[in-house]
Design an enzyme around this catalytic site. Structure first.
Site, PDB file in Angstrom:
ATOM      1  N   HIS A  61       0.857  -1.181   0.000  1.00 30.12           N
ATOM      2  CA  HIS A  61       0.000   0.000   0.000  1.00 30.12           C
ATOM      3  C   HIS A  61       0.895   1.233   0.000  1.00 30.12           C
ATOM      4  O   HIS A  61       1.561   1.500   1.000  1.00 30.12           O
ATOM      5  CB  HIS A  61      -0.915   0.011   1.223  1.00 30.12           C
ATOM      6  N   CYS A  81     -33.844   2.220  64.553  1.00 33.01           N
ATOM      7  CA  CYS A  81     -35.204   1.863  64.950  1.00 33.01           C
ATOM      8  C   CYS A  81     -35.210   0.438  65.498  1.00 33.01           C
ATOM      9  O   CYS A  81     -34.657  -0.474  64.869  1.00 33.01           O
ATOM     10  CB  CYS A  81     -36.151   1.972  63.741  1.00 33.01           C
ATOM     11  N   CYS A  91     -39.906  17.079  68.855  1.00 35.38           N
ATOM     12  CA  CYS A  91     -39.928  16.513  70.192  1.00 35.38           C
ATOM     13  C   CYS A  91     -39.334  15.117  70.221  1.00 35.38           C
ATOM     14  O   CYS A  91     -38.894  14.607  69.204  1.00 35.38           O
ATOM     15  CB  CYS A  91     -41.350  16.480  70.730  1.00 35.38           C
ATOM     16  N   CYS A 107     -41.178   6.129  63.380  1.00 34.29           N
ATOM     17  CA  CYS A 107     -40.307   5.667  62.292  1.00 34.29           C
ATOM     18  C   CYS A 107     -41.048   5.786  60.971  1.00 34.29           C
ATOM     19  O   CYS A 107     -42.147   5.264  60.822  1.00 34.29           O
ATOM     20  CB  CYS A 107     -39.860   4.227  62.538  1.00 34.29           C
TER      21      CYS A 107
END
Lengths: 153, 585
Positions: B226, B370, B383, B388
């Site tokens: 090429h 929790c 408060c 939850c």
């Protein structure tokens, strides 16, 4: 702007003298590196009958760097995203300076005939193509009708 | 590996024996195997400095050490060449081709030998060597010397040897290599001649890059035939080398042509500067591709460490290496020295710390869990009557007991001793145990890290102290080096201690873990003592005793560190440690 390399001038000459069937590519008069392109949707494909507008820009590094090409017409194709960007190897790492505007556009035309959902740019479209090719082709045809008809321009 | 027999003969006891291989004591170990000898029961103890750790760790093989070599850039070039020469001589390949094929096989010689014996053509193709288009090959005329004289003007660099003869090209165009470079295509069998890369003036061929054919500009083609003009080739290769970087090979400019541009061609076609850059890139890829080599990660360090510890051994060894520049790092993961912690755990730990440590401490301080659903709750106002969001459980923020029992006494909790609230708090403690455990290890790890960060200051201080000591006593500069050695030891021990905490975090609580922690504690105590000693004020009167104390402590601390490292390494090779995480993710 720097003088236009001989290569680009020659390419433009050739494109005008010997246009590719189904593809029109015209450089802007004020910026010969910026081309308006229209590719006709290949027959036997969902894009048949459509005329897709693209923009093509030859950056400073061209031909060492690939041209920048983008679809302007909306198209439903797994390798073309919402912004019209194209996922095609020769536009990225497989670019060779021996390629030309002509060969790039031919490759894009071929991509329209043969979508490749395994190497997707738009995942949703590609998934659609893989899950339900028939339905995807229907969508592509509908999009062609809606956005790419010569009359709708 | 050769190391195994050494390990087998190694004797281990709680009190480590130390090989003496520093010059002063060298006679002791002469004629003995390099590893610890069972009969050689030299125990260290507190008041002796006979067993000072040696500066040459390679002479003694320990569990905690691996074999390695440090190479400079020149060595690399040589190694590369030797490797290519070796396989080249086996198959009768040219150096260029052998190098290209080895490179495409990521320098895995064994794989190359296997594949090449199986299917040489495939290997050649994969390396991009002369996949000759027969059509193109036929159209090649043999290079003629005349050409060189004719196209000498624009491109001196485009000279090619003609059947072994060198062609001289007198002058060069600006911007291009000045010196004519000759390519030694050393694989010129007769049939290969028609398949070689060459430069020619070809009036009938258009360069596919610039679309022109200047009468004076020669064209260049690889064996694939090429043709491109040398100016475009120059541009193309330069662009690849400068702008793309990190390349292992450059393809022929023709789209999808599998052939690669070989090194001599690149050398001939690009500027010397670009070629230098190209060679650096190749060298980089040589090391990056090579599983047994790694660049030293220290800034600006150009050395490469070669170590043959395989990736698969990383769960049982910690291949810590020390570069010629002094930087110690882990060969396994390329990270800093994390002995005795193995790579997988070190990685997990670092990830956990960057992800979790700040968050965890914050959670610990600001939130509660929790009792019902374990949701993490932050109270940001209001408060004490909490509901939850996730499960709807109502409780008191102060005592954590169920709100039902609080009746109407809102905003004020005086029910701390109630049974239900006690239970709730116990639950709270339990659910926080994991977090606390992590924080326990993290704080200690972090603490040593912080101390290590102050090293720089400690070195400066020590420097001053050394000067003072020298002035106050009759010690020479060499003799006051003991202070510096002591600081080095402290720093090293802190690094080790740091990682013992990361390691301990992942250990399942059992007897061996307790032994580990005993060793860890001993090292920590000793290190702190030495550190304290170094920071104490100098009494000029007591210099000799101070020196003795520091020397003793230093050797003791170093010995304790070795104990920790050896014991851990040995445990790893024996699979003694039990981890609370899986090492495979």
């Amino acid at each position: 702007m720097a003088a236009l390399p001989k290569r680009i001038t020659k390419e433009i000459e050739r494109l005008i003298k010997d246009p590719v069937p189904g593809i029109i590519a015209e450089p802007h008069e004020d910026n010969l590196r910026y081309f308006d392109v229209v590719i006709a949707g290949p027959t036997q494909s969902p894009f048949q009958g459509g005329e897709f507008k693209l923009e093509l820009f030859l950056p400073e590094g061209y031909p060492m760097e690939p041209p920048k090409v983008r679809f302007l017409t909306k198209i439903y194709h797994p390798n073309i995203d919402k912004l019209g960007r194209i996922c095609l190897d020769i536009l990225k790492d497989k670019w060779s300076p021996a390629l030309q505007v002509r060969t790039v556009l031919l490759s894009i035309q071929a991509l329209l005939s043969a979508p490749n959902p395994d190497d997707p740019l738009d995942n949703n479209v590609a998934q659609h193509w893989k899950d339900n090719e028939k339905d995807a082709i229907a969508t592509a045809t509908a999009w062609t009708q809606q956005y790419a008809l010569p009359a709708s321009k | 590996m050769a190391g195994n027999d050494i390990f087998d003969s190694y004797h281990y006891s709680d009190d480590m024996d130390y090989e003496l291989s520093s010059p002063a004591y060298g006679t002791d170990s002469e004629g003995e195997p390099p590893s610890g000898d069972p009969e050689d029961e030299d125990f260290y103890d507190d008041d002796t400095n006979n067993y000072f750790t040696t500066t040459n760790p390679k002479d003694e093989r320990r569990f905690s050490e691996v074999e390695y070599q440090v190479h400079g850039m020149d060595d690399l070039v040589r190694i590369q060449k030797t490797e290519a020469d070796k396989v080249g001589s086996i198959f009768g390949l040219s150096l260029t081709h052998a190098t290209m094929m080895l490179r495409s096989m990521r320098w895995n010689k064994d794989r190359f030998l296997e594949r090449y014996t199986e299917d040489p053509e495939r290997v050649q193709r994969a390396a991009g060597i002369a996949d000759v288009d027969p059509e193109a090959a036929r159209s090649l005329a043999p290079p003629v010397r005349d050409y060189f004289e004719r196209f000498s003007a624009p491109l001196a660099s485009a000279a090619v040897d003609n059947e072994g003869e060198k062609a001289d090209v007198p002058d060069a165009a600006p911007g291009l290599p000045v010196d004519p470079i000759f390519i030694a295509h050393d694989d010129l069998s007769l049939e290969a001649q028609s398949k070689r890369a060459r430069t020619e003036l070809r009036a009938d061929t258009l360069c596919e890059i610039c679309f022109s054919n200047e009468p004076d500009t020669p064209l260049y083609a690889l064996a694939c035939g090429h043709w491109f003009c040398v100016v475009c080739y120059h541009e193309y290769l330069g662009h690849k080398v400068r702008d793309e970087g990190l390349l292992t090979r450059i393809q022929c400019p023709t789209a999808k042509c599998p052939n690669a541009v070989d090194e001599p061609s690149v050398e001939m076609l690009v500027s010397p500067r670009d070629f230098q850059r190209y060679q650096r890139l190749l060298l980089r890829s040589f090391v990056d591709d090579n599983d047994v080599m790694r660049w030293c990660p220290a800034p600006d360090c150009t050395y490469v460490v070669e170590c043959h510890t395989p990736q698969s051994a990383l769960t049982s060894t910690v291949p810590t290496v020390r570069c010629r520049c002094g930087h110690a790092f882990c060969f396994g993961c390329g990270g800093g020295d994390h002995q005795p912690c193995i790579c997988a755990l070190a990685k997990m730990w670092i990830k956990k710390c960057t992800d979790d440590s700040e968050t965890s401490s914050w959670i610990d301080v600001h939130t509660k869990v929790c009792v019902k659903c374990r949701a993490v709750i932050e109270k940001n106002g209001g408060c004490n009557h909490m509901t939850c969001r996730k499960c709807g459980h109502e409780f008191c923020w102060v005592c954590m007991g169920s709100w039902v029992e609080h009746g109407r006494s809102y905003y004020n909790c005086n029910r701390y001793s109630e049974k239900s609230s006690q239970e709730a708090r116990q639950f709270q403690t339990k659910s926080r145990a994991t977090l606390k455990r992590y924080l326990h290890y993290y704080e200690r790890y972090h603490n040593h890290e912080l101390s290590a960060r102050l090293d720089h200051q400690l070195y400066l201080q020590t420097e001053k102290k050394m000067l003072k000591l020298q002035q106050a006593s009759d010690l020479s500069w060499i003799e006051v080096q003991f202070l510096r050695d002591a600081v080095d030891t402290v720093v090293q021990c802190r690094e080790t201690l740091k990682w013992t905490y990361a390691f301990a975090f992942y250990l399942v609580r059992n007897n061996v873990t307790e032994l580990f922690e005993d060793n860890q504690r001993d090292l920590e105590m000793a290190t702190e003592q030495l550190s304290g000693l170094l920071e104490s004020n100098l009494d000029p009167q007591a210099t000799p005793s101070f020196r003795q104390k520091v020397l003793d402590k230093t050797s003791y601390v170093a010995a304790r560190r070795q104990v920790v490292l050896e014991d851990t390494a040995r445990g790893l090779s024996e699979d003694r440690w039990e981890f609370n995480v899986s090492l495979t993710d």
